[in-house]
Design an enzyme around this catalytic site. Structure first.
Site, short mmCIF file in Angstrom:
data_model
loop_
_atom_site.label_atom_id
_atom_site.label_comp_id
_atom_site.label_asym_id
_atom_site.label_seq_id
_atom_site.Cartn_x
_atom_site.Cartn_y
_atom_site.Cartn_z
N ASP A 88 0.92 -1.26 -0.11
CA ASP A 88 0.03 -0.02 0.02
C ASP A 88 0.71 1.19 -0.05
O ASP A 88 0.41 2.33 -0.09
CB ASP A 88 -1.15 -0.07 1.25
N GLU B 177 9.60 -3.98 10.13
CA GLU B 177 10.10 -2.57 9.60
C GLU B 177 10.46 -1.54 10.66
O GLU B 177 9.95 -1.41 11.69
CB GLU B 177 8.67 -1.90 8.82
O1 KIV Z 1 3.60 -1.04 1.52
C1 KIV Z 1 4.82 -1.31 1.46
O2 KIV Z 1 5.55 -1.37 0.45
C2 KIV Z 1 5.18 -2.25 2.65
C3 KIV Z 1 6.83 -2.58 2.50
C4 KIV Z 1 7.50 -1.43 2.79
C5 KIV Z 1 7.11 -3.82 3.70
O3 KIV Z 1 4.61 -2.71 3.45
#
Ligand code: KIV
Length: 264
Positions: free
Chosen positions: A45, A181
């Protein structure tokens, strides 16, 4: 390359082989990443920020996620496809099942949800119904307003212990992959040792079982800024496919993330 499944990723953890993953949102990039040998593609997202130019991921809709999942699916042959459940699309059980089904029918092989203990029953229900789940702990961007900004999580011992406990609870509930993260590298290492499922870090140090980057960061084309944990692989290669091959090699050889890319 053989078709990559959740079983492939689990075996890679068990054999101490590093897993390389990246985001993609369309068929052309997805095809290139698949051909370069990436192990999994996430339709994140994050598209709200890197494609739509929003300040955060909150405005992203389930229809946008399904649309980009369909686009990616058309470009992929072997890579595992993971799709993000966007903000408030899994607030109730009924919503969760309906929205997860949309992403699976659009071509995902796994869905990702941000959060800890409150997701335990949801994860059990989805897994029982045939939908593999990837968890996401640490800095969970959908909670940016609760955190008061995009901040490193788990620096205090109490918070670090809580994240480790949540990782174990999510594993127990049935997740088959876990994104970590923006947490201290030591915490990334501790969580990876505490669970049997593969962990994928982004700003979580080099001891997670694999890494993930937002493609725009890995190619140095983000419209905002370059996060500390990322690296511009295109700068070193001048060619997108070679950049992704270099990323895969650097993850595999444990040269990425380097000391400059980790949080203490
Ligand atoms: O939305 C995304 O790209 C993510 C990654 C940063 C893990 O959740």
């Amino acid at each position: 390359m053989a078709k990559i499944t959740t079983a492939t990723l689990l075996k890679m953890k068990q054999q101490s082989e590093k897993i390389s993953t990246i985001t993609a949102y369309d068929a052309s990039f997805a095809k290139l990443f698949d051909q370069a040998g990436i192990h999994a593609i996430l339709i994140g997202d994050s598209l709200g920020m890197v494609l739509q130019g929003e300040d955060n991921t909150l405005p992203v809709s389930i229809d946008a996620m399904a649309y980009h999942t369909r686009c990616v699916k058309r470009g992929v042959e072997d890579t595992l496809i993971i799709s993000d459940m966007p903000f408030m699309s899994y607030a109730t059980t009924e919503q969760t099942y309906e929205n997860a089904a949309k992403l699976m029918q659009a071509g995902a092989s796994m869905i990702k949800m941000e959060g800890g203990s409150w997701l335990v029953d949801t994860i059990k229900g989805l897994t029982e119904r045939g939908i593999p789940v990837c968890g996401h702990l640490g800095l969970t961007p959908q909670s940016v307003h609760v955190f008061g900004g995009f901040k490193v999580q788990g620096r205090q011992q109490e918070q670090a212990d809580m994240i480790i406990e949540q990782a174990k609870e999510l594993e127990q509930a049935g997740i088959q992959l876990l994104v970590l993260e923006c947490i201290p590298a030591s915490l990334g290492k501790a969580i990876t040792a505490a669970v049997n499922i593969p962990t994928i870090g982004i700003g979580a140090g080099k001891d997670t079982d694999g890494q993930i980057l937002v493609m725009h960061d890995a190619l140095g084309i983000s419209c905002s800024y370059m996060p500390k944990f990322s690296r511009n692989f295109l700068k070193d290669t001048g060619d997108i496919k070679k950049a992704i091959e270099l990323y895969i090699d650097e993850v595999s050889n444990e040269n990425f993330p380097g000391d400059d890319h980790i949080f203490k």
